[in-house]
Scaffold this motif. Sequence first.
Motif: not given
Length: 524
Positions: A95-103, A183-184
């Motif tokens: 879940t925390a890693a979702s905050g690093l998503a750019r795509s 949202w991130q």
Amino acid sequence: MTDQAAMPSRRYANYVLFVLVLVYIFNFIDRNILSILAEDIKADLGVTDAEMGFLYGTVFAVFYAVFGIPLARFADVWNRRSLISVGLGFWSLATAASGLARSFGVLAACRIGVGIGEASASPAAYSMLSDYYPPRQRATVIAIYAAGVYIGAGIGIFLGGFILEWWAAAYPDGNSPLGLKGWQAAFMAVGIPGLIMAVWVRTLREPIRGISEGLVTKPHPAPFRVLTSELVAVIPPLNLMALKNDSKVLRKNAIGLVIIIIGSFVLVQLTGSTAQWITTGFGVYVTFSWIQSLKIRDPAAHAMMFKSKAFIYTMLAFPMTAFVGYGAGFWIAPLLMRAHEVSAAEVGLYLGMGAAAGGFIGITSGGFLADYLKQKFPSGRIVLGYVVVVGSAPILLALLMTDSLVTAYWLNFFLTAFSAAAGGVPPSTAADIVMPRMRAIAGAFYILMNTFIGLALGPYFMGQFSDMFFASGMTDADALRWAIGVSMLTFIPALIFFYLAQKHLPGDEATRLDRAKALGETVD
């Protein structure tokens, strides 16, 4: 072992229940926060309603359901407390890693990680709670545990809206740390605390399996070997290893695979949603293969589950209502934001509080009522399924049609209360039909069906219908409103399956031990 050590105190049992409810709250905060973030993610990543439905539902649900089977089987033979702890840590990191998503693709990959991690929790929790409490309280206790769904979903919507608004106010020029969007930041804020919770869960005491019914199960000598064999059973093409010695089963598997490929291809052509139907087809094939291999590896568990008509109809009926529940639960927040041009923070506050309060009231009172009706007649718990349909259908229609935002908030409270009323019924019913060593796997199969039918298909189909209606000329709000309304037709088959489950349940429960003995199970 002393009797005191064997039988945990009611006080400690209640403490364990409290901690597991917190785990489930974290589970649904991490899962449901996507609803309130959907409009911002759509704008930032340029995706459609159908793709958001895929992101929230299918890509999460398929891996949640598929890995739920081996992890549930593992819970039936290993330390359940430790399994929940490890799973919580894993999905919190994802879940925390979702905050690093750019795509969109990276975000989808993180959702897969969340799905796999969350698959560890509920089957193990169902099994633990069934050993901490007597059977007569099973629906009530599981309903209290399941209240975490609605509390977590409500908190997730509220927190997501609050963080979006705070982030926009704090960084109006977009010059935020690491260039993160609101949202991130929201994903990170709800993911990191789960790591602390995972350490807490590890301190719980593991109950003796089967102690609540006097059917104590001996510890398994090689639990990790079981996990390995179960993982092999759900990972193609390794899944064929369990079937290799039975040519007839292999032929059925090949025929099933061809049918699934053809069906997926047709649906891709009809909808244009390649990722949706490839992912769904993968999940269906894995489930089909796993059921085949279970019959070979554990024929008693297979027969106790799939030769019980009550089990099968229960596993179909409740997920049919979840199709509407999951879909509406995801799309109501975006609908109100579109129709009333209201901020995410306001929608998150009132929908979140309403969902948390309504869900808690509905599922706990439904659990008490289910156990009360169970004492009056054997199939009494199934009555709660009718309550869900008859209560939620008119309320949802009214919510879709009202022009008043305040009325919509109140209707959402009552909708959640009725939708939640039967939350403790399917897993407690499954536990009553099978033997103690099979509880987690039976509970996992319910979660699998509920996830495939409800979560993988409900939000996606509503999003797909919304895109279709929008393309026909409707406004985005009206398109979504009609999409939710049309999807309510799944209540019709749900009512049919409730009737059939109620018809067969008394006989299947009454013959449980006789069926188990006939299958070679040891019944003390």
